[in-house]
Design an enzyme around this catalytic site. Structure first.
Site, short mmCIF file in Angstrom:
data_model
loop_
_atom_site.label_atom_id
_atom_site.label_comp_id
_atom_site.label_asym_id
_atom_site.label_seq_id
_atom_site.Cartn_x
_atom_site.Cartn_y
_atom_site.Cartn_z
N TYR A 65 0.67 -1.28 0.06
CA TYR A 65 0.01 -0.17 0.04
C TYR A 65 0.99 1.21 -0.01
O TYR A 65 1.53 1.34 0.91
CB TYR A 65 -1.03 0.04 1.33
CG TYR A 65 -1.89 0.92 1.25
CD1 TYR A 65 -3.31 0.59 1.40
CD2 TYR A 65 -1.65 2.31 1.69
CE1 TYR A 65 -4.36 1.58 1.53
CE2 TYR A 65 -2.70 3.25 1.65
CZ TYR A 65 -4.22 2.88 1.58
OH TYR A 65 -5.05 3.59 1.79
N TYR A 88 -6.55 5.05 -6.33
CA TYR A 88 -6.45 5.35 -4.91
C TYR A 88 -7.81 4.71 -4.56
O TYR A 88 -8.75 5.38 -4.12
CB TYR A 88 -6.06 6.58 -4.40
CG TYR A 88 -5.97 6.36 -2.85
CD1 TYR A 88 -5.27 5.73 -2.20
CD2 TYR A 88 -6.74 7.27 -1.78
CE1 TYR A 88 -4.95 5.68 -0.67
CE2 TYR A 88 -6.63 7.38 -0.68
CZ TYR A 88 -5.62 6.39 0.13
OH TYR A 88 -5.34 6.48 1.42
#
Ligand SMILES: [Zn+2]
Lengths: 149, 395
Positions: free
Chosen positions: B293, B344
């Protein structure tokens, strides 16, 4: 030692007020008197910041506010360039520092480093507080930092 | 040997899906509709009737609550709903873990982990307006101009680089690998926009030490992952991808306010990693492909170190563009483009990409990938991390 100023470093941002549960009111009251107050456990002596209802070390509920010497060392820093609030749009870069206070159980506080915004910043450099008195509703005082002499 | 009290191998991902990924504010649909569309896409991928879903898991501050979704879908039995609380996307793997826990415990039969974001409808992350007074923990940072996500996590990276003397070249390589992989991914918002060293180095500071390309995108869209029992998964449309392990990860006072977490220089994964590898019965060298991430590239460097994929000493030597690319690299990273260049979606896209790699469906396929790591939310108070495998990886 610390000094005070009535010059706003970052004017126009949202002003702090004490939380309505009363937890951090002594901190904000202290800044108005140009005193840096943090919590210290009555039972084990651990300091903590931000404030909590309980000592995180021994779980005592007997936590008091104490005045500490408003000095520390730069633990980390950043230099924002991109404005994230309308009040910062024409302002240019500024410096946010994370200050470690070794004499108060190593707690850390966030503030601005005053002076040249493009200055070279050294982690570990000693700093002292600058109490920034601001007009507001109600009036308030921020805790800023500058390199110690 | 599989211990009774582990989810290893017992639960499989059977469906993944997402909406079109939009630039922030560009979605023609409200956020709730995006969530419904992502769930329908995951059901279609699985070959599963949406009405068979009986559990819902999300994370962060998802606004789309399970009763409303179940109502819209006409779900006959809502047996399980769950929220992983944490900042940002730290719960992306945790939501899958919670879904898997519901399956293992017999609480539900088919659970969807989902996330929807429509910033046009609900306001942007990267800006913070207003003049109202602020109280509580935010009052200790915001009046000093520290309020955006980049600003919340920049000083960790400064301190990390100070303590270990590594990171800058690794951060650039991570950004370049993400953009490189996005070029082959039609879902990627940044397909068609390349990134080279010169462009990275010349890009503007958001907040030192983060340049523009160190920071995740802001997007509108939704994504969903459906899990069920592995034995049942074999009857569905795609090859099952089993969950080898999944953990949430909060450390001592990792939720402390005003940057007072005990361990400051961490991606937040230290507590979880030992449990993750023990649960999964794998070691870092078994991992074929990594989805890590990226809220900010500095957090990825720490994440990869804490997952044992490189060390504090050799991070800059291991984390190079050549090593991180799917086409020939030894440590293929963020093969969809990730949060920097695909979308995102609070990291759920990275979990989906791990699944696609193990199905052989990635736009940047790592040949023969059997074990994939997908973590979520470095530096947040509670992060999460998961290992997925092909059935072959179960041994
Ligand atoms: Zn105590």
């Amino acid at each position: 030692m610390s000094r005070s100023t009535d010059e706003a470093h970052l004017p126009g941002l949202r002003q702090p007020v004490a939380a309505n549960d009363g937890l951090d009111a002594p901190f904000w009251e202290g800044t108005k008197d140009h005193e840096l107050k943090v919590q210290q456990c009555d039972d084990c002596g651990t300091h903590q910041w931000g404030p909590e209802w309980m000592c995180h070390s021994c779980n005592s509920l007997a936590v008091s506010w104490v005045t500490i010497e408003p000095v520390g060392e730069i633990y980390s820093w950043q230099r924002p360039h991109h404005p994230v609030h309308s009040a910062l749009s024409d302002r240019g870069p500024y410096i946010i520092v994370l200050i470690e206070l070794p004499h108060a159980s190593g707690i850390r506080m966030v503030g601005n480093l005053l002076g040249d915004p493009m200055q070279t910043i050294e982690i570990g450099a000693p700093v002292s507080a600058v109490f920034e008195d601001r007009q507001g509703d109600p009036n308030f005082t921020l805790v800023q930092w500058e390199i110690a002499d | 040997m599989t211990d009774e009290y582990t989810l290893k191998g017992k639960v499989a991902v059977v469906g993944v899906g997402e909406t079109t990924y939009f630039k922030h504010g560009q979605s023609p649909d409200p956020e709730f509709v995006l969530v419904l569309k992502a769930i329908l896409a995951a059901c279609e991928d699985a070959g599963l009737d949406p009405k068979e879903i009986d559990g819902f898991c999300s994370y962060s501050n998802d606004r789309n609550d399970p009763p409303r979704i179940a109502n819209a879908l006409g779900i006959p039995e809502l047996r399980y709903s769950n929220m992983q609380w944490t900042s940002g996307g730290g719960g992306a793997a945790g939501a899958v873990q919670n879904a898997a826990a519901a399956i293992v415990s017999g609480s539900a039969n088919a659970v969807v982990a989902y996330r929807g974001l429509a910033q046009g409808q609900f306001g942007r992350f990267g800006r913070s307006g207003g003049s109202r007074p602020i109280s509580g923990p935010a009052a200790y940072t915001l009046p000093y101009g520290m309020m955006s996500a980049a600003q919340m996590y920049a000083m960790r990276t400064t301190r990390f680089m100070h303590e270990y003397g590594v990171g800058r070249s690794a951060m650039r390589a991570i950004a370049m690998a993400c953009y490189h992989h996005a070029q082959n991914n039609p879902r990627a918002v940044m397909q068609g926009r390349t990134l080279d060293e010169e462009t990275y180095d010349a890009s503007r500071w958001i907040t030192e030490p983060y340049r523009l390309f160190d920071c995740c995108l802001e997007n509108d869209g939704a994504a969903a992952i459906i899990v069920t029992r592995t034995d049942r998964a074999r009857d569905l449309a795609k090859n099952p991808v089993v969950i080898l392990g999944a953990q949430q990860s909060g450390g001592h006072r990792s939720g402390a306010t005003a940057e007072n977490m005990t361990d400051y220089v961490t991606s937040s994964f230290k507590p979880a990693v030992k449990h993750l590898y023990q649960q999964a019965g794998v070691t870092p060298s078994d991992i074929d492909v990594v989805q890590s991430y990226e809220n900010f590239t500095g957090g990825v460097v720490m994440s990869l170190i804490e997952h044992g994929l490189c060390t504090y000493e050799n991070a800059d030597e291991v984390l190079t563009f050549d090593n991180l690319r799917a086409d020939g690299g030894s440590l293929p990273l963020n093969t969809s483009g990730g949060n920097l260049a695909e979308c995102y979606m609070h990291g759920l896209g990275l979990q989906i990409e791990a699944v696609r790699q193990l199905r052989g469906e990635s736009p940047n396929q790592v040949p023969g990938a059997k074990v994939a790591l997908a973590n979520a939310g470095p530096m947040v108070p509670v992060a999460s991390t998961a290992l997925y495998g092909t059935e072959e990886a179960l041994g």
